[in-house]
Structures are given as structure tokens and as C-alpha cells.
Design an enzyme around this catalytic site. Structure first.
Site, short mmCIF file in Angstrom:
data_model
loop_
_atom_site.label_atom_id
_atom_site.label_comp_id
_atom_site.label_asym_id
_atom_site.label_seq_id
_atom_site.Cartn_x
_atom_site.Cartn_y
_atom_site.Cartn_z
N LYS A 1 0.80 -1.18 0.00
CA LYS A 1 0.00 0.00 0.00
C LYS A 1 0.86 1.25 0.00
O LYS A 1 0.36 2.37 -0.22
CB LYS A 1 -0.86 0.02 1.27
CG LYS A 1 -1.72 -1.20 1.47
CD LYS A 1 -2.29 -1.22 2.91
CE LYS A 1 -2.70 -2.60 3.29
NZ LYS A 1 -3.04 -2.70 4.72
N GLY A 2 2.15 1.08 0.26
CA GLY A 2 3.03 2.22 0.46
C GLY A 2 3.07 3.21 -0.69
O GLY A 2 3.24 4.41 -0.49
N GLU B 1 7.50 2.33 -6.42
CA GLU B 1 7.68 1.78 -5.08
C GLU B 1 7.90 2.92 -4.09
O GLU B 1 8.41 3.98 -4.47
CB GLU B 1 8.87 0.80 -5.15
CG GLU B 1 9.32 0.17 -3.87
CD GLU B 1 8.30 -0.71 -3.17
OE1 GLU B 1 7.20 -0.22 -2.87
OE2 GLU B 1 8.63 -1.87 -2.87
N ASP B 2 7.51 2.70 -2.86
CA ASP B 2 7.68 3.75 -1.86
C ASP B 2 9.13 3.92 -1.43
O ASP B 2 9.65 5.02 -1.38
CB ASP B 2 6.76 3.51 -0.64
CG ASP B 2 6.95 2.14 0.00
OD1 ASP B 2 7.74 1.32 -0.53
OD2 ASP B 2 6.30 1.87 1.03
N ASP C 1 15.04 -0.32 0.42
CA ASP C 1 15.88 -0.45 1.62
C ASP C 1 16.94 -1.51 1.33
O ASP C 1 17.99 -1.21 0.78
CB ASP C 1 14.99 -0.81 2.81
CG ASP C 1 15.75 -0.89 4.12
OD1 ASP C 1 16.94 -0.53 4.14
OD2 ASP C 1 15.18 -1.31 5.13
N LYS D 1 17.31 4.11 0.61
CA LYS D 1 18.20 4.12 1.78
C LYS D 1 19.59 3.65 1.39
O LYS D 1 19.74 2.95 0.38
CB LYS D 1 17.63 3.20 2.86
CG LYS D 1 16.45 3.80 3.61
CD LYS D 1 16.09 2.89 4.77
CE LYS D 1 14.95 3.44 5.57
NZ LYS D 1 14.57 2.51 6.65
N VAL E 1 11.56 5.70 8.47
CA VAL E 1 10.75 6.87 8.16
C VAL E 1 9.29 6.49 7.93
O VAL E 1 8.99 5.36 7.55
CB VAL E 1 11.29 7.63 6.93
CG1 VAL E 1 12.64 8.22 7.21
CG2 VAL E 1 11.34 6.72 5.70
N ARG F 1 0.50 6.67 7.32
CA ARG F 1 0.51 6.78 5.85
C ARG F 1 -0.08 8.12 5.39
O ARG F 1 0.27 8.63 4.34
CB ARG F 1 -0.33 5.66 5.22
CG ARG F 1 0.22 4.27 5.43
CD ARG F 1 -0.50 3.30 4.51
NE ARG F 1 -0.36 1.91 4.89
CZ ARG F 1 0.65 1.13 4.54
NH1 ARG F 1 1.64 1.62 3.83
NH2 ARG F 1 0.69 -0.13 4.91
P1 IMP Z 1 13.36 -3.93 1.22
O1 IMP Z 1 12.94 -5.26 0.68
O2 IMP Z 1 14.30 -4.04 2.38
O3 IMP Z 1 13.90 -3.00 0.15
O4 IMP Z 1 12.08 -3.28 1.90
C1 IMP Z 1 11.17 -2.56 1.20
C2 IMP Z 1 9.88 -2.44 1.98
O5 IMP Z 1 10.12 -2.36 3.40
C3 IMP Z 1 9.20 -1.16 1.61
O6 IMP Z 1 8.33 -1.33 0.51
C4 IMP Z 1 8.50 -0.77 2.89
O7 IMP Z 1 7.23 -1.39 2.93
C5 IMP Z 1 9.36 -1.35 3.99
N1 IMP Z 1 10.29 -0.33 4.55
C6 IMP Z 1 11.63 -0.31 4.47
N2 IMP Z 1 12.14 0.76 5.11
C7 IMP Z 1 11.08 1.43 5.61
C8 IMP Z 1 10.96 2.66 6.38
O8 IMP Z 1 11.92 3.36 6.73
N3 IMP Z 1 9.69 3.02 6.72
C9 IMP Z 1 8.58 2.31 6.36
N4 IMP Z 1 8.67 1.17 5.63
C10 IMP Z 1 9.90 0.74 5.26
#
Ligand code: IMP
Length: 184
Positions: free
Chosen positions: A47-48, A103-104, A107, A135, A157, A169
Site C-alpha cells: 500500500k506504500g 515503489e515507496d 531499503d 536508503k 521513516v 501513511r
Molecule cells: P526492502 O525489501 O528491504 O527494500 O524493503 C522494502 C519495503 O520495506 C518497503 O516497501 C516498505 O514497505 C518497507 N520499509 C523499508 N524501510 C522502511 C521505512 O523506513 N519506513 C517504512 N517502511 C519501510
């Protein structure tokens, strides 16, 4: 325990509304240029990405289509694990489409790497990524998003679509969540 006012749980506002909109307009201009004459399908990740998608498409001047996926990335608390499951798939056939995943936040990149691979297996013309936030850890994965809204520090964040425990959100800015809120 979180407080009644969203902003009370934020230790620092990283991005205010004006900077967000100015940057979205810049990225949209690039996308308009890069995909001119192509069949662009924006795929938002629920949903992000809801908030960034809603604002971003209104900065675009070209014809685009939009679809959504919901995926669950198993993880605990504030970290993701890379184990992904599709909860809702796109409705539109991806064959020969130029797909831009919206994508939001990027990370570890585990979720997006999986998603790109999955969509690429369905015969699209191309699959690229627009991530609103990135990030520092994201540099470790071999995933170069075509468009990045903002590079941010390695903090948890919330706001502008990003949640903690499904809350925050609806905050108009992106801010750093006070660690006391998530028990650190
Ligand atoms: P990744 O697989 O580690 O890149 O994570 C991506 C997902 O983790 C994002 O789509 C978010 O839903 C969640 N996420 C990662 N960092 C944050 C943050 O700082 N705040 C909120 N959600 C996050």
C-alpha cells in the site's frame, strides 16, 4: 504508545510537501521524455506507493495506464526478509508493455529484486523502477532504479504512504519516527 497527533511521534521532518512535489514534477518530466511514444504501464506496489502514485501520475503529461500489486514481504518489525508472496496480482497483461514499477522505498532491495524478476518473466518490453525513497543499504543490491526521488539516511521513516504498523501513511511529509514509538 503513539500519540493523537501524527507529528508528535516524528523526531525530524526529512521532506516537506513542497520539496516532494517539486521532485515528483522533475521525475515526471524525465519519464514523459524517456517513454515518449511508448506503451507505459505504471505498476504500484500496495500500500506504500498509493500516495506517491496518486501525486506522480498527475505530474505526467503522456498517456499511461496504471495497475497495482500487493505483495507481502515477510519480516519482523522494521526489517524485511526477501521472502515474498503475491497477495494481489496485476489485472493488465504485461506482454510488450514498458513497465515502470512505482515503489515507496528501497531499503535492502530484496522485495524489489524479487518483483522485477517476477514481472520480467511475463514478456514485457521492459521493466524499470521508480522508487520514491532510497536508503543507503540499497547500494548493496544489484538493482539500479531508473528513477529515484530522494536518497535518505538509514532511519526508519513514515508518512507520505509509508507506515509503521499501518499508521502514519496519511502524513503529508516524510519524517523520522521516534524510536520510542517502536520500542527502542
Ligand atoms: P526492502 O525489501 O528491504 O527494500 O524493503 C522494502 C519495503 O520495506 C518497503 O516497501 C516498505 O514497505 C518497507 N520499509 C523499508 N524501510 C522502511 C521505512 O523506513 N519506513 C517504512 N517502511 C519501510
Amino acid at each position: 504508545m503513539n500519540s493523537d497527533h501524527l507529528s508528535a511521534d516524528i523526531s525530524e521532518v526529512l521532506l516537506d510537501e513542497d520539496s516532494i512535489h517539486a521532485r515528483l514534477a522533475e521525475v515526471a518530466a524525465e519519464v514523459d521524455r524517456d517513454y515518449a511514444g511508448r506503451d507505459l504501464l505504471l505498476v504500484g506496489v500496495l500500500k506504500g506507493a498509493v500516495v506517491v502514485m496518486a501525486d506522480f501520475i498527475r505530474h505526467l503529461n503522456s498517456h499511461v495506464t496504471m495497475d497495482w500489486m500487493a505483495i507481502s514481504s515477510y519480516g519482523s518489525g522494521t526489517k524485511s526478509s526477501g521472502v515474498v508472496r503475491i497477495l494481489k496480482d496485476v489485472d493488465i497483461d504485461l506482454t510488450d508493455k514498458d513497465v515502470l514499477i512505482v515503489e515507496d522505498i528501497l531499503d535492502t532491495g530484496l522485495t524489489l529484486s524479487w518483483l522485477m524478476e517476477n514481472l520480467r518473466s511475463r514478456g514485457p518490453a521492459s521493466v524499470e523502477v521508480f522508487t520514491f525513497l532510497r536508503k543507503p543499504e540499497a547500494v548493496q543490491v544489484e538493482l539500479e532504479p531508473k528513477y529515484v526521488g530522494f536518497d535518505i539516511p538509514n532511519e526508519f521513516v513514515v508518512g507520505y504512504g509509508l507506515d509503521y504498523a499501518e499508521q502514519y501513511r496519511n502524513m503529508r511529509q516524510v519524517g523520522v519516527l521516534r524510536p520510542s514509538v517502536y520500542g527502542r
